[in-house]
Write an enzyme that holds these catalytic residues in place. Structure first.
Site, PDB file in Angstrom:
ATOM      1  CG  ASP A   1      18.152 -10.846 -24.244  1.00  0.00           C
ATOM      2  OD1 ASP A   1      18.278 -11.204 -25.429  1.00  0.00           O
ATOM      3  OD2 ASP A   1      17.980 -11.646 -23.318  1.00  0.00           O
TER       4      ASP A   1
ATOM      5  CE  LYS B   1      18.990 -14.249 -25.283  1.00  0.00           C
ATOM      6  NZ  LYS B   1      18.235 -14.319 -24.015  1.00  0.00           N
TER       7      LYS B   1
ATOM      8  CB  CYS C   1      20.462 -13.064 -21.200  1.00  0.00           C
ATOM      9  SG  CYS C   1      18.821 -13.704 -20.802  1.00  0.00           S
TER      10      CYS C   1
HETATM   11  C1  C5J Z   1      18.118 -11.418 -19.466  1.00  0.00           C
HETATM   12  C2  C5J Z   1      16.671 -12.036 -17.646  1.00  0.00           C
HETATM   13  N1  C5J Z   1      18.093 -10.936 -20.692  1.00  0.00           N
HETATM   14  N2  C5J Z   1      17.409 -11.408 -16.741  1.00  0.00           N
HETATM   15  N3  C5J Z   1      16.971 -11.974 -18.974  1.00  0.00           N
HETATM   16  O1  C5J Z   1      19.137 -11.335 -18.787  1.00  0.00           O
HETATM   17  O2  C5J Z   1      15.704 -12.682 -17.314  1.00  0.00           O
END
Ligand code: C5J
Length: 233
Positions: free
Chosen positions: A27, A132, A165
């Site tokens: 991400d 995702k 994540c």
């Molecule tokens: C991720 C989030 N990528 N913190 N998403 O950690 O909502």
């Protein structure tokens, strides 16, 4: 280069075999790293996450130079939000919700400018890209099948955020039988203390979820002598 490579790591050395390993970048998309995205709408200071970008770039370049498999994930929802549970959209009091239009397009929606991986880490041909809908990289995605079909058994993790994540994906990977290694200086949280707590949780009890090490440890093992970590002998 003889395999496996031995990386100094916690709780003990990690035997990295590049032939069976993938670098998983979680991400690193504009929605989390740049102002105006999902991360900032939740009230976070995104500059904390920007600090890890140079270390991530160094690892990605070295990994590519050795021909290793790379996986990029994006937290992304379909434009009709059919894969976004109501609870996820309605939770909390963000300034903009998932699907709302922000300065980088619709928040956390696939294909929008904010949903793109930051340019310095952008995927290239031959690398796996996973959109995702959840926090974990394996939930409602073909990732496990794609890795299994390539004989991958080890995952090296970078990306954001550590406790959401990244940790969720590492736990999912653990339950599917992968050996996972987290690069500590290539991951970050918006919240003070959460990164360290996550690293400690992952590596406790003999590596109950996996291992952790530094990017230097990996780069040194990949043949960059200038990256020699202080503890290398
Ligand atoms: C991720 C989030 N990528 N913190 N998403 O950690 O909502």
């Amino acid at each position: 280069m003889p395999m496996p490579l031995t990386l100094e790591a916690r709780p003990f050395a990690f035997p990295l075999d590049l032939r069976h390993a993938a670098l998983v970048i979680i991400d690193m998309q504009r929605d989390f790293v740049e102002p105006g995205g999902f991360g900032e709408t939740l009230g976070n200071d995104v500059s904390r996450l920007q600090a890890i970008v140079p270390a991530c770039v160094a690892v990605l370049q070295a990994w590519r130079a050795h021909g290793g498999l790379v996986v990029h994930t994006r937290e992304a929802h379909a434009p009709d939000l059919s894969d976004c549970p109501r609870a996820k959209r309605e939770r909390g009091q963000p300034t903009l919700r998932i699907g709302d239009v922000g300065p980088m397009g619709r928040i956390l929606v696939a294909g929008e400018p904010g949903n793109q991986i930051i340019p310095v880490l952008a995927p290239i041909a031959g690398e796996i890209e996973i959109d995702k809908p959840g926090k974990g990289a394996f939930y409602a995605t073909p990732l496990h099948e794609l890795l299994r079909s390539r004989g991958i058994t080890q995952l090296v993790f970078m990306g954001v955020t550590t406790e959401v994540c990244v940790q969720t994906s590492m736990r999912e990977a653990n339950d599917r039988g992968y050996d996972s290694l987290l690069l500590e200086d290539c991951t970050e949280s918006y919240i003070d203390g959460f990164k360290q707590a996550t690293v400690d949780m992952v590596t406790a009890q003999g590596g109950i979820v996996g291992w952790a090490t530094s990017s230097s440890s990996l780069l040194y093992a990949l043949g960059q002598p200038s990256r020699r970590p202080a503890y290398a002998h």
